[in-house]
Design an enzyme around this catalytic site. Structure first.
Site, short mmCIF file in Angstrom:
data_model
loop_
_atom_site.label_atom_id
_atom_site.label_comp_id
_atom_site.label_asym_id
_atom_site.label_seq_id
_atom_site.Cartn_x
_atom_site.Cartn_y
_atom_site.Cartn_z
N HIS A 110 0.64 -0.90 0.12
CA HIS A 110 -0.11 -0.03 -0.01
C HIS A 110 0.73 1.31 -0.08
O HIS A 110 0.09 2.35 -0.03
CB HIS A 110 -1.09 0.34 0.80
CG HIS A 110 -1.97 -0.96 1.28
ND1 HIS A 110 -1.00 -2.07 2.39
CD2 HIS A 110 -2.21 -2.15 0.52
CE1 HIS A 110 -1.95 -3.29 2.22
NE2 HIS A 110 -3.17 -2.31 1.40
N ASP A 131 30.56 -33.00 5.55
CA ASP A 131 29.84 -32.10 6.98
C ASP A 131 28.53 -32.69 6.97
O ASP A 131 27.38 -33.23 7.75
CB ASP A 131 29.97 -31.23 7.16
CG ASP A 131 31.70 -31.64 7.73
OD1 ASP A 131 32.37 -32.38 8.13
OD2 ASP A 131 32.59 -29.95 7.93
S1 FES Z 1 1.67 -1.11 3.15
FE1 FES Z 1 0.65 -2.29 3.54
S2 FES Z 1 1.22 -4.18 4.16
FE2 FES Z 1 2.63 -2.82 3.36
FE LIG Z 2 33.29 -31.44 8.75
#
Ligand code: FES
Ligand SMILES: [Fe+2]
Length: 440
Positions: free
Chosen positions: A103, A358
């Site tokens: 957003h 390993d």
């Molecule tokens: S701005 Fe809405 S989740 Fe980051």
């Molecule tokens: Fe090792």
């Protein structure tokens, strides 16, 4: 909280197998160890300029580590306080701000919420921005260029946390010009519990001649005679467990021994040794020429000499992500640094010959605990317990020779202390002295 008092017995020498498998023990590790202990974040040289950042993890928490305009370093959780999206998808870079792709909330280099789209029209200016900063890592400190962070504001200072291990690590950190970690890190996945590689690096001189027999022969370096334990002088060197769960083993005069083309490295060591002796004294000039296998509690390991630097990032009780850099001295000539990178890739890179030996063992050591009856058993790392003690000049508990499990026991004692949920102050009130026996 689960009572863990019976999981580590005999002063660290006996471990309950459930600590490598059970989900509830793992959750307690995230809470009592990874949400409290200092963890390696970066070397300062990876983010030298204002706005430089990298992303890493502390436990399973993703964090952004950013160089501030005033030169300090801050870190915060890489998850947007609006709806939780990952804010920064890059491994590293330079930024003026971090903007969420969902957003559009934008955060400053310090994690503060800087701008909010439609703040006036949709929030009616009622949003309290300071409440929605990115969650900070409580403390970020560096020790001679190595940057660590902890989520626990009550944790001791980084210097106190490292304790005597810092004195030992000065051997290669406190050199003129300091060190560099060359990356970007190689990254791979192993299906093992995170403690298995830590114990391999902190204390396991025992497996070297055996598990790596074929690789040691193939590499054709001065270490090749160790293959099959044919010519393994187990008394060359010693092991150190420092208070706080850190430790290492050293093989004397073997810093360059794994490098097939080690001549330039040996020349470098010979040239620098008088400077190190002058700066740090006789003992550490000796350590400077040794090969170390080491771990810093909880999940950072390194081999000084080889020169690999590792983070074992937990991804559940049975899986880790392995990050591997090459440790070099900044003042080394470019060709020598390149040789270090090449040997590290050949030995302990993702497809490195010793790494794959390993890795296979580590995965099997973890996976066998899938069996319900199997994981009701115990594991034993009591090697050398009857011979370890104090040294007239060196700090910590000293194990005799490179093939013993002194530092493994130190690691598990610390694990048990933190897992019990006791405060840092309570733990610190129980100083541990070495057995009253002199180990030269
Ligand atoms: S701005 Fe809405 S989740 Fe980051
Ligand atoms: Fe090792």
């Amino acid at each position: 909280m689960k009572d863990v008092s019976k999981l580590i017995l005999e002063d660290g020498a006996v471990q309950d197998r459930r600590i490598y498998w059970d989900q509830d023990i793992y959750e307690q590790e995230l809470e009592q160890i990874f949400a409290r202990a200092w963890q390696f974040l970066a070397h300062e040289g990876q983010i030298p300029n204002a706005g430089d950042f990298l992303t890493t993890r502390m436990g399973e928490d993703n964090v952004i580590v950013a160089r501030q305009p005033d030169g300090t370093i801050k870190a915060f959780i890489n998850s947007c306080p609006h709806r939780g999206n990952v804010v920064c998808h890059a491994d590293t870079g330079n930024a003026k701000a971090f903007t969420c792709a969902y957003h559009g909330w934008a955060f400053g280099l310090d994690g503060a919420l800087a701008t909010v789209p439609l703040e006036h029209d949709a929030y009616y200016d009622a949003i309290e921005r300071p409440r929605y900063a990115m969650h900070p890592v409580a403390k970020v400190e560096s020790y001679k260029g190595l940057v660590f962070g902890t989520f626990d504001a009550r944790a001791p200072s980084l210097r106190d946390y490292l304790g005597d291990m810092a004195w030992y690590m000065d051997t290669f950190l406190d050199v003129p010009g300091g060190i560099e970690l060359l990356g970007p890190p190689m990254k791979s996945i192993l299906n093992c519990n995170w403690k298995v590689p830590v114990e391999n690096f902190i204390a396991d001189g025992y497996h070297v001649g055996w598990a790596h027999a074929a690789a040691l022969k193939a590499i054709e370096s001065p270490l090749s005679p160790l293959a099959g334990n044919q010519a393994y002088d187990v008394n060359t060197g010693l092991q150190v467990a420092t208070r706080g769960g850190h430790g290492f083993g050293v093989i004397w005069d073997a810093a360059a021994a794994i490098h097939p083309e080690g001549g330039a490295f040996r020349d470098w060591l010979a040239k620098r040794t008088p400077i190190i002796r002058e700066r740090l004294g006789e003992w550490r000039s000796r350590f400077y020429n040794g090969h170390w296998d080491a771990s810093i509690f909880p999940n950072c390991s390194f081999l000084y000499g080889t020169n690999t630097w590792k983070l074992w990032l937990p991804m559940g009780p049975h899986n880790i992500e392995v990050w591997t850099w090459t440790l070099v001295e900044k003042d080394m000539p470019a060709e020598l640094k390149q040789m270090m990178v090449a040997t590290n890739m050949m030995t302990f890179g993702t497809a490195g010959m010793l790494e794959t030996d390993d890795g296979e063992n580590m995965e099997q050591c973890t996976g066998s605990n899938r069996g319900w009856v199997t994981r009701r058993g115990k594991l034993y790392s009591g090697m050398g317990q009857v011979r370890e003690g104090r040294h007239p000049e060196l700090p910590g508990i000293i194990g005799k020779g490179i093939v013993c499990e002194t530092s493994n026991r130190g690691f598990y004692r610390r694990w048990a202390e933190l897992m019990s949920g006791r405060s840092w102050e309570e733990v610190a009130r129980e100083p541990r002295s070495a057995p009253n026996r002199e180990v030269a």
